[in-house]
Design a protein around this motif. Structure first.
Motif, mmCIF file in Angstrom:
data_model
loop_
_atom_site.group_PDB
_atom_site.id
_atom_site.type_symbol
_atom_site.label_atom_id
_atom_site.label_comp_id
_atom_site.label_asym_id
_atom_site.label_seq_id
_atom_site.Cartn_x
_atom_site.Cartn_y
_atom_site.Cartn_z
ATOM 1 N N LYS A 51 2.255 1.691 -3.529
ATOM 2 C CA LYS A 51 1.192 2.152 -4.415
ATOM 3 C C LYS A 51 0.860 3.613 -4.124
ATOM 4 N N CYS A 89 0.825 -1.213 0.000
ATOM 5 C CA CYS A 89 0.000 0.000 0.000
ATOM 6 C C CYS A 89 0.857 1.259 0.000
ATOM 7 N N PRO A 149 -0.618 6.236 -9.903
ATOM 8 C CA PRO A 149 -1.156 5.469 -11.031
ATOM 9 C C PRO A 149 -0.084 4.730 -11.836
ATOM 10 N N ALA A 150 1.174 4.955 -11.521
ATOM 11 C CA ALA A 150 2.246 4.259 -12.248
ATOM 12 C C ALA A 150 2.219 2.750 -11.969
ATOM 13 N N ILE A 151 1.643 2.341 -10.842
ATOM 14 C CA ILE A 151 1.549 0.919 -10.487
ATOM 15 C C ILE A 151 0.080 0.564 -10.367
ATOM 16 N N SER A 152 -0.317 -0.474 -11.077
ATOM 17 C CA SER A 152 -1.700 -0.928 -11.051
ATOM 18 C C SER A 152 -1.806 -2.169 -10.168
ATOM 19 N N ILE A 153 -2.727 -2.149 -9.211
ATOM 20 C CA ILE A 153 -3.000 -3.319 -8.372
ATOM 21 C C ILE A 153 -4.399 -3.811 -8.715
ATOM 22 N N ARG A 154 -4.445 -4.998 -9.269
ATOM 23 C CA ARG A 154 -5.767 -5.551 -9.656
ATOM 24 C C ARG A 154 -5.995 -6.850 -9.013
#
Length: 109
Positions: free
Chosen positions: A99, A96, A104-109
């Motif tokens: 992030k 967290c 927004p450079a790292i996407s957590i899906r």
């Protein structure tokens, strides 16, 4: 000078059980702030997963304290459960934080 007697921690009998119980409580006191902060900081993101991890950490710590009070060899199971869940909680907090810093450079899906 060196004329003072040594203070030895009892390992057997009722005093030994008391010392081990006290050490297990202090061990929990050392990790409790990290667990609480990790849970608070990550609960909004990972919700029910954090609840499960906190419950596992609590069950592990209780099991560790009870087993360690009985014997030094019996403590491993509870300690392993708590250590794994506590480290996963810390990992979620680090994720967290990364992030949050990267945005927004790292996407957590």
């Amino acid at each position: 000078s060196n004329s003072a007697p040594y203070v030895l921690m009892a390992n057997t009998g009722a005093p030994g059980r008391f010392n081990r119980a006290q050490r297990s409580v202090y061990n929990m006191d050392e990790t409790l702030p990290l667990v609480c902060m990790s849970a608070v900081l990550t609960a909004a993101v990972f919700s029910w997963v954090i609840v499960v991890l906190v419950l596992l950490a609590a069950i592990g710590r209780i099991s560790f304290a009870n087993a360690y009070t009985r014997s030094t060899d019996a403590r491993v199971g509870g300690f392993a459960i708590s250590a794994v869940s506590e480290h996963i909680l810390s990992g979620f907090a680090i994720l967290c934080a990364i992030k949050g810093l990267a945005g927004p450079a790292i996407s957590i899906r």
